[in-house]
Each structure stands twice: as C-alpha cells, then as structure tokens.
Design an enzyme around this catalytic site. Structure first.
Site, PDB file in Angstrom:
ATOM      1  N   ASP A  11       0.868  -1.144   0.579  1.00 58.73           N
ATOM      2  CA  ASP A  11       0.083  -0.397   0.049  1.00 58.73           C
ATOM      3  C   ASP A  11       1.635   1.222   0.033  1.00 58.73           C
ATOM      4  O   ASP A  11       1.925   1.243   0.984  1.00 58.73           O
ATOM      5  CB  ASP A  11      -0.901   0.009   0.822  1.00 58.73           C
ATOM      6  CG  ASP A  11      -1.835   1.378   1.231  1.00 58.73           C
ATOM      7  OD1 ASP A  11      -1.631   2.025   0.572  1.00 58.73           O
ATOM      8  OD2 ASP A  11      -3.164   0.785   2.424  1.00 58.73           O
ATOM      9  N   GLY A  16      -9.830   4.635  -5.944  1.00 64.11           N
ATOM     10  CA  GLY A  16      -8.689   4.065  -5.992  1.00 64.11           C
ATOM     11  C   GLY A  16      -7.170   4.735  -4.865  1.00 64.11           C
ATOM     12  O   GLY A  16      -7.716   4.499  -4.429  1.00 64.11           O
ATOM     13  N   ASP A  55      -5.775   7.193  -4.741  1.00 63.51           N
ATOM     14  CA  ASP A  55      -6.139   8.333  -5.115  1.00 63.51           C
ATOM     15  C   ASP A  55      -6.877   8.408  -3.712  1.00 63.51           C
ATOM     16  O   ASP A  55      -6.702   9.097  -3.110  1.00 63.51           O
ATOM     17  CB  ASP A  55      -7.304   9.389  -6.195  1.00 63.51           C
ATOM     18  CG  ASP A  55      -7.311  10.707  -6.387  1.00 63.51           C
ATOM     19  OD1 ASP A  55      -6.568  11.393  -5.501  1.00 63.51           O
ATOM     20  OD2 ASP A  55      -7.725  11.340  -6.925  1.00 63.51           O
ATOM     21  N   THR A  76      -3.374   2.162 -14.454  1.00 61.36           N
ATOM     22  CA  THR A  76      -3.740   1.435 -14.933  1.00 61.36           C
ATOM     23  C   THR A  76      -4.442   0.801 -14.346  1.00 61.36           C
ATOM     24  O   THR A  76      -5.192  -0.558 -14.172  1.00 61.36           O
ATOM     25  CB  THR A  76      -2.361  -0.167 -14.351  1.00 61.36           C
ATOM     26  OG1 THR A  76      -2.116   0.297 -13.221  1.00 61.36           O
ATOM     27  CG2 THR A  76      -1.101   0.444 -15.363  1.00 61.36           C
ATOM     28  N   GLY A  77      -5.700   1.364 -13.277  1.00 57.28           N
ATOM     29  CA  GLY A  77      -6.545   1.283 -12.571  1.00 57.28           C
ATOM     30  C   GLY A  77      -8.306   1.145 -13.337  1.00 57.28           C
ATOM     31  O   GLY A  77      -8.566   1.072 -14.750  1.00 57.28           O
ATOM     32  N   VAL A  78      -8.811   2.817 -12.870  1.00 53.82           N
ATOM     33  CA  VAL A  78      -9.702   3.086 -13.380  1.00 53.82           C
ATOM     34  C   VAL A  78      -9.756   3.512 -14.926  1.00 53.82           C
ATOM     35  O   VAL A  78     -10.387   3.168 -15.719  1.00 53.82           O
ATOM     36  CB  VAL A  78     -10.299   3.612 -12.753  1.00 53.82           C
ATOM     37  CG1 VAL A  78     -11.165   4.497 -13.449  1.00 53.82           C
ATOM     38  CG2 VAL A  78     -11.374   3.417 -11.764  1.00 53.82           C
ATOM     39  N   TYR A  79      -8.256   4.110 -15.321  1.00 56.92           N
ATOM     40  CA  TYR A  79      -8.298   3.989 -16.685  1.00 56.92           C
ATOM     41  C   TYR A  79      -7.534   3.252 -17.139  1.00 56.92           C
ATOM     42  O   TYR A  79      -7.672   3.494 -19.513  1.00 56.92           O
ATOM     43  CB  TYR A  79      -7.599   5.287 -15.963  1.00 56.92           C
ATOM     44  CG  TYR A  79      -7.760   7.336 -16.031  1.00 56.92           C
ATOM     45  CD1 TYR A  79      -9.013   6.864 -15.929  1.00 56.92           C
ATOM     46  CD2 TYR A  79      -6.890   8.108 -15.411  1.00 56.92           C
ATOM     47  CE1 TYR A  79      -9.670   7.978 -15.389  1.00 56.92           C
ATOM     48  CE2 TYR A  79      -7.148   9.151 -15.418  1.00 56.92           C
ATOM     49  CZ  TYR A  79      -8.576   9.385 -15.466  1.00 56.92           C
ATOM     50  OH  TYR A  79      -9.007  10.562 -14.141  1.00 56.92           O
TER      51      TYR A  79
HETATM   52  N1  AR6 Z   1      -0.866   1.644  -3.235  1.00 59.09           N
HETATM   53  C1  AR6 Z   1      -0.920   0.832  -3.877  1.00 59.09           C
HETATM   54  N2  AR6 Z   1      -0.678   0.820  -5.078  1.00 59.09           N
HETATM   55  C2  AR6 Z   1      -2.572   1.001  -5.571  1.00 59.09           C
HETATM   56  C3  AR6 Z   1      -3.552   1.873  -3.959  1.00 59.09           C
HETATM   57  C4  AR6 Z   1      -3.042   1.664  -3.126  1.00 59.09           C
HETATM   58  N3  AR6 Z   1      -3.328   1.840  -1.876  1.00 59.09           N
HETATM   59  N4  AR6 Z   1      -5.183   1.437  -4.779  1.00 59.09           N
HETATM   60  C5  AR6 Z   1      -4.577   0.992  -5.799  1.00 59.09           C
HETATM   61  N5  AR6 Z   1      -3.320   0.540  -6.313  1.00 59.09           N
HETATM   62  P1  AR6 Z   1      -6.798   4.245 -10.233  1.00 59.09           P
HETATM   63  P2  AR6 Z   1      -5.684   5.575 -12.069  1.00 59.09           P
HETATM   64  C6  AR6 Z   1      -3.421   0.638  -7.730  1.00 59.09           C
HETATM   65  O1  AR6 Z   1      -7.666   3.635 -10.482  1.00 59.09           O
HETATM   66  O2  AR6 Z   1      -5.715   3.605 -13.516  1.00 59.09           O
HETATM   67  C7  AR6 Z   1      -9.129   7.670  -9.786  1.00 59.09           C
HETATM   68  O3  AR6 Z   1     -10.252   8.040  -9.039  1.00 59.09           O
HETATM   69  C8  AR6 Z   1      -4.509  -0.017  -8.859  1.00 59.09           C
HETATM   70  O4  AR6 Z   1      -4.247  -1.394  -8.280  1.00 59.09           O
HETATM   71  O5  AR6 Z   1      -5.842   4.293  -8.938  1.00 59.09           O
HETATM   72  O6  AR6 Z   1      -4.897   6.402 -13.174  1.00 59.09           O
HETATM   73  C9  AR6 Z   1      -8.467   9.139  -9.802  1.00 59.09           C
HETATM   74  O7  AR6 Z   1      -9.247   9.467  -9.422  1.00 59.09           O
HETATM   75  C10 AR6 Z   1      -3.204   0.071 -10.079  1.00 59.09           C
HETATM   76  O8  AR6 Z   1      -2.396  -0.248 -10.361  1.00 59.09           O
HETATM   77  O9  AR6 Z   1      -6.092   5.043 -10.393  1.00 59.09           O
HETATM   78  C11 AR6 Z   1      -9.415   9.119 -11.211  1.00 59.09           C
HETATM   79  O10 AR6 Z   1     -10.112   9.705 -11.637  1.00 59.09           O
HETATM   80  C12 AR6 Z   1      -3.236   1.706  -9.497  1.00 59.09           C
HETATM   81  O11 AR6 Z   1      -3.037   1.879  -8.394  1.00 59.09           O
HETATM   82  C13 AR6 Z   1      -8.939   7.292 -11.994  1.00 59.09           C
HETATM   83  O12 AR6 Z   1      -9.344   7.306 -10.885  1.00 59.09           O
HETATM   84  C14 AR6 Z   1      -3.545   3.025 -10.556  1.00 59.09           C
HETATM   85  O13 AR6 Z   1      -4.555   2.399 -10.220  1.00 59.09           O
HETATM   86  C15 AR6 Z   1      -7.321   7.749 -12.231  1.00 59.09           C
HETATM   87  O14 AR6 Z   1      -7.230   6.151 -12.551  1.00 59.09           O
END
Ligand code: AR6
Length: 267
Positions: free
Chosen positions: A106, A128, A130, A214-217
């Site tokens: 984390d 995520g 954020d 790599t998550g929501v985006y």
């Molecule tokens: N520690 C490390 N990595 C994490 C954690 C954590 N606590 N939580 C999630 N991840 P995402 P994006 C990883 O969706 O795709 C938000 O709503 C997750 O597994 O958080 O850039 C923002 O406000 C993945 O590998 O970010 C934007 O609207 C990575 O973090 C949008 O999501 C990124 O996933 C950004 O989307």
C-alpha cells in the site's frame, strides 16, 4: 534484460511503419468494396502521410498490439520492451536498476520523501489509490488541493503529505486509455517525467510511484510497466543527481510485468 530472447522480428521503425500503412490501405480497399469509403478518399491522415517521428512511435505501438495475440504470453514483456525501444533512444537499462525498486504493498505506508498519486484533472480526490491517499492524508490534503486549480493530463503538482509518513505527495494525472490513438503512451511517460522533475527540483531523494493509469483508466498493464521502467531509467540517465525510485504494485500479479528485471520485495 532479455531483449535478445524476443520473438519480435528485428526490424526498423520504417519497416513497421510500412506494415501499418499496408494494413490501412488494405482496410480502405475493403471498405471501398463495401461502399463505406468514398472513391478517392484515403484512411491515411495527413500526419501519417507525412510520417513524423512522433507519429511513427505511436504506429509502432499499434503494430505491437496487433501482434500481441499471435505470440506466446512468455514473450509479451520482451516484445513490449523492443517495441518501446524502437520509439525511444536505445540505452542500457541495467545501469539504472540499482536505483529502482519494485515492491508490493500500500503506497500510503511509504516512508520516503514523496509518493505519487494517480489523480484526475480536478485533483479533488477519487477512487483507487487517489481515494486511499486522501483518506490516509486527511482533510487538509483536500483543502490544499482545492487551491491548485486542477492539473492537466501528463502533468504533476506537489502538496504536503499531512498524516502520511512521507514528506510530500506529487499528484499526477495519467491518461485514460482510448485505443492508444490519443497520445496515451507519451502522456503516461510525461507523468513519470514531470513527477521525477518535481521531486528533483524540490531536493527530494526518494519517491514511490503506483502503477499510474492501470486501474480505472484501463491502460494495458504490460505496456504501462514498460513505459514506466524506460521513462524512469531514461530520466536517471539524463540527470546527474540520482533519485531512488520505488514502484509499488498493489496487486501481487502486477509484479509479473516487472519481475524480469527486479526481485520481489514487500513494504
Ligand atoms: N497503493 C498502491 N497502489 C494502489 C493502491 C494503494 N493503496 N490502491 C490502488 N492502487 P487507479 P488510475 C493501484 O484506478 O487508473 C481515481 O478515481 C491499482 O491497483 O487508482 O490512474 C482518480 O481520481 C492500480 O494498479 O488509478 C482518477 O479518476 C493503480 O493503483 C482515476 O482513478 C492505479 O489505479 C485514475 O485512474
């Protein structure tokens, strides 16, 4: 690095470019046949016809993804690196791997100088990583973010870290993946570059990144890992003062995209 094992045929950017042009011409002919393309019209954009270096890079990426499903999964990472190398200056990434650490965990628990947040253009929080960062840092983070006026995709802005164990948060806005046709690769690389530059400009020495976009985006994970490693290595190569960079994979399986190069560790 196992570039030598790649199944990707060694060919030049021009070679890949020709393959893509040929595929597009064939598609155009087939659409004409189906009356979807007016006589005399072309599917080639003016930029493609002019074949700028920047555009060739993105065509190389598309060639890679066209091949993706035809070859074995074990070769995926090497192909990705070779494809990326076609669009980047070649250099020996091994030289910089002592400065890059890949771990699972984390990111809010990182105790170094700065963590990077995968934010959105509002910088006002979200889900995520954020959401996790805003929850762990506390309400004062949102108050500071409200003063920043948002942030453009591919750019980064810095705040204090409040209740987090690190000193600073660097908020970067990754691209939403839209078929790879909207400069997503360049924008993702820019996230890493601008965040690293901010850290350097502010005298920071250690920084942790999540897997941006790599998550929501929905940015393809293998490609994103490849861009992250190459961009960070290139940045380290180009700057005399070195940063220690940690990439934090939240999901254990995400480590697989990096483990060809770095051994596993945990926070
Ligand atoms: N520690 C490390 N990595 C994490 C954690 C954590 N606590 N939580 C999630 N991840 P995402 P994006 C990883 O969706 O795709 C938000 O709503 C997750 O597994 O958080 O850039 C923002 O406000 C993945 O590998 O970010 C934007 O609207 C990575 O973090 C949008 O999501 C990124 O996933 C950004 O989307």
């Amino acid at each position: 690095m196992k570039q030598g094992n790649s199944l990707l045929p060694i060919c030049s950017a021009e070679c890949l470019y020709s393959v893509v042009l040929e595929a597009k011409l064939l598609l155009c002919l087939s659409l004409k046949k189906e009356n979807h393309c007016e006589a005399g019209a072309s599917l080639l954009s003016p930029t493609e016809a002019g074949a700028s270096a920047e555009h060739n890079k993105s065509l190389n990426w598309r060639s890679y993804w066209m091949m993706k499903y035809r070859e074995s999964a074990s070769a995926e990472h090497n192909r990705c690196l070779n494809a990326f190398a076609l669009g980047m200056k070649a250099f020996d990434m091994e030289t910089y791997k002592d400065y890059i650490n890949i771990i699972t965990g984390d990111i809010t628990r990182f105790k170094g100088d700065a963590i990077v947040n995968a934010a959105n253009t509002s910088l006002l929080g979200g889900g995520g990583v954020d959401g996790a960062i805003h929850r762990a840092a506390g309400r004062k983070l949102l108050q500071e973010c409200e003063t920043l006026g948002g942030c453009e995709t591919g750019q980064s802005k810095m705040t204090d870290a409040y209740n987090l164990p690190c000193k600073k948060i660097i908020h970067t806005v990754g691209p939403v993946w839209r078929s790879g046709k909207h400069h997503e690769e360049r924008l993702l690389a820019s996230c890493y570059e601008t965040a690293l530059q901010l850290a350097l400009d502010n005298g920071l020495e250690t920084i942790a990144f999540p897997c941006i976009s790599t998550g929501v985006y929905r940015f393809p994970k293998a490609e994103a890992a490849c861009i992250a490693l190459h961009t960070i290595s290139a940045f380290l190569r180009d700057h005399e003062r070195k940063l220690k960079v940690t990439i934090v994979c939240y999901i254990e399986e995400d480590m697989e995209y990096y483990t060809d190069f770095f051994k596993k560790e945990s926070l």
